[in-house]
Write a protein that holds these residues in place. Structure first.
Motif, PDB file in Angstrom:
ATOM      1  N   LEU A 259      44.138  50.694  46.823  1.00  0.00           N
ATOM      2  CA  LEU A 259      45.579  50.519  47.144  1.00  0.00           C
ATOM      3  C   LEU A 259      46.205  49.247  46.369  1.00  0.00           C
ATOM      4  CD1 LEU A 259      45.715  51.710  50.880  1.00  0.00           C
ATOM      5  CD2 LEU A 259      47.120  52.841  49.029  1.00  0.00           C
ATOM      6  N   ALA A 260      45.538  48.139  46.535  1.00  0.00           N
ATOM      7  CA  ALA A 260      46.030  46.951  46.114  1.00  0.00           C
ATOM      8  C   ALA A 260      45.811  47.000  44.757  1.00  0.00           C
ATOM      9  CB  ALA A 260      45.059  45.879  46.558  1.00  0.00           C
ATOM     10  N   LYS A 261      45.117  47.636  44.101  1.00  0.00           N
ATOM     11  CA  LYS A 261      45.029  47.971  42.593  1.00  0.00           C
ATOM     12  C   LYS A 261      46.054  48.808  41.897  1.00  0.00           C
ATOM     13  CE  LYS A 261      41.586  49.805  39.113  1.00  0.00           C
ATOM     14  NZ  LYS A 261      40.468  50.785  39.307  1.00  0.00           N
ATOM     15  N   ARG A 262      46.599  49.737  42.950  1.00  0.00           N
ATOM     16  CA  ARG A 262      47.772  50.376  42.349  1.00  0.00           C
ATOM     17  C   ARG A 262      49.046  49.947  42.870  1.00  0.00           C
ATOM     18  NH1 ARG A 262      46.305  56.786  43.455  1.00  0.00           N
ATOM     19  NH2 ARG A 262      44.621  56.943  42.355  1.00  0.00           N
ATOM     20  N   GLY A 263      48.890  48.576  43.098  1.00  0.00           N
ATOM     21  CA  GLY A 263      50.307  48.072  43.283  1.00  0.00           C
ATOM     22  C   GLY A 263      50.827  48.323  45.022  1.00  0.00           C
TER      23      GLY A 263
END
Ligand SMILES: Nc1ncnc2c1ncn2[C@@H]1O[C@H](COP(=O)(O)OP(=O)(O)O)[C@@H](O)[C@H]1O
Ligand SMILES: [Mg+2]
Length: 426
Positions: A259-263
């Motif tokens: 989720l973090a990687k996808r902003g």
């Protein structure tokens, strides 16, 4: 520093949150919007709907709310967290983009694939004829899911091909779940016990709560239609500390990282529902908020000040906090209206809550109740009778002793909450 706190929602979960937050030495004024016949006993009910984002922002600004806690899924999907943050208001919950992990099952499945989180094999469909061809090719049992939020009614566990055909036509041709059914997930049927995992998340790190077990079907022995949840226990003895740790590393961590990687950095409460299959744990779905009724068991066991926990999640300082739990077990038995989860009567007078709460350790959380001159039913799930003890059996006995003292026309509850956990070897 004292904080005025606003809780959004009107179920048993929100009553449990209010009950626990009211015990904080740092609590200032405590409000619940819109609340129910129980929350008004520990907080002030505010007649603003959970989905009235503008109304809630205005209320929070006017009443110097230091922290808002979101109970249900729909305000999250509407972007309540984004709206509050844009005004500089502190709020516990994920942004709309992060909450898509719950509000779009298709998004969640794709994310799980990419993050290599174990889940049922699946296909996503936009067209009825393609979905139909796939279920014919695949055969039953099979599971058909409306991708969007469908009031807990969008999942069809199909034992036969005929049931799967009906599911597809209800969702994709009759649009019974409106645009929640624009996308459809068709997935492999998984067998095994279900457990609920909850993780507090501050956007950087996470802390797991004890494992819990809900009971979805309306009748004993897991028969009948699915409901919002008919009762919970926590912890679940056969889920060892090692197993829980593994769920954290193999499910929660990679999901939060992806989720973090996808902003879409996630803060708030992440709740994966798991199925314990013969080939290991698999994720059925993610929820982006506290489970209900799980929360009614959890908050009976939580020792740490809930306000401290929620604030550290919002402020990104969760790693600095030690979260403590009471030893022993909590059980919650949900009492529902006659007819639920189908049509049911509202406004039925309700008696016996005070008597039930005289049973040792029992707290009755209200879900579908309203209080004007007297206490009346106002929803499908009416009350959650919770109890604690050193042993699960004792906690269950106390909850059931208290449940027997509640009286209203048509009431129903399951008599086998926790029974599976009592007989599962560990
Ligand atoms: N792949 C599956 N195999 C077997 N049962 C399933 C599967 N997916 C969902 N279910 C059952 O349906 C219930 C609801 O599904 P879930 O995906 O959690 O949707 P929601 O909670 O949004 O209605 C689950 O708790 C589980 O009992
Ligand atoms: Mg679910």
């Amino acid at each position: 520093m004292k904080q005025n706190v606003l809780i959004i929602g009107s179920g048993g979960r929100e009553h449990a949150l209010a009950w626990k937050l009211a015990q904080s030495p740092r609590i200032g004024k405590l409000f619940v919007a819109p609340g129910n016949g129980g929350t008004c006993q520990v907080a002030e009910n505010i007649p603003i709907e959970a989905t009235d984002i503008d109304g809630l922002v205005q209320f929070a600004e006017k009443n110097e709310i230091g922290l808002t806690v979101v109970g249900p899924d729909d305000p999250l999907a509407l972007g309540i967290v984004d709206a509050f943050r844009a005004r500089g208001l502190r709020i516990f919950g994920p942004t709309r983009a992060a909450a898509e992990i719950e509000s779009s099952k298709a998004f969640a499945k794709e994310l799980m694939s990419e993050a290599e989180v174990p889940t049922a094999s699946f296909r996503i469909f936009l067209k009825h004829d393609e979905a139909l061809a796939y279920i014919h090719e695949h055969g039953a049992p099979i599971v058909v899911k409306a991708s969007g939020l469908a009031l807990g009614k969008g999942v069809y566990v199909c034992k036969t091909l005929a049931q799967a055909e009906t599911a597809l036509s209800e969702i994709m041709l009759d649009h019974v779940h409106k645009n929640a059914g624009d996308e459809v997930v068709v997935e492999e049927f998984l067998d095994g016990q279900e457990i609920s995992i909850h993780a507090f998340c501050d956007g950087k790190t996470f802390v797991l709560l004890p494992p819990a077990q809900d009971h979805k079907p309306i009748r004993d022995g897991d028969e009948g239609k699915n409901t919002g949840g008919m009762g919970t226990i926590a912890p679940v003895s056969w889920v060892s500390a090692d197993m829980l740790q593994t769920f954290g590393q193999q499910i929660v961590r990679p999901t939060l990282e992806m989720l973090a990687k996808r902003g879409r950095r996630f803060t708030g409460l992440l709740y994966p529902g798991l199925k314990m299959t013969s080939s290991g744990p698999k994720v059925l779905e993610f929820n982006a908020r506290f489970g209900d009724p799980e929360t009614q068991s959890y908050l009976r066991l939580l020792k740490t000040d809930l306000l401290d926990i929620l604030e550290t999640c919002v402020d990104g300082t969760l790693a600095e906090l030690v979260i403590e739990w009471h030893s022993g077990f909590a059980a919650c038995v949900v009492i529902a209206s006659g007819g639920y989860p189908d049509e049911y009567k509202k406004g039925v007078p309700l008696r016996g809550v005070a008597e039930a709460e005289r049973v040792s350790s029992v707290v009755v959380f209200h879900a579908g109740t309203s209080f004007e001159d007297e206490l009346k039913t106002s929803g499908g799930r009416v009350l959650g009778v919770s109890a604690t003890s050193d042993t699960l059996r004792n906690a269950l006995d106390r909850a059931y002793e208290a449940a027997q003292l509640i009286q209203f026309e048509g009431m129903q509850y399951r008599h086998d909450i926790g029974a599976k956990a009592l007989t599962t070897a560990f």
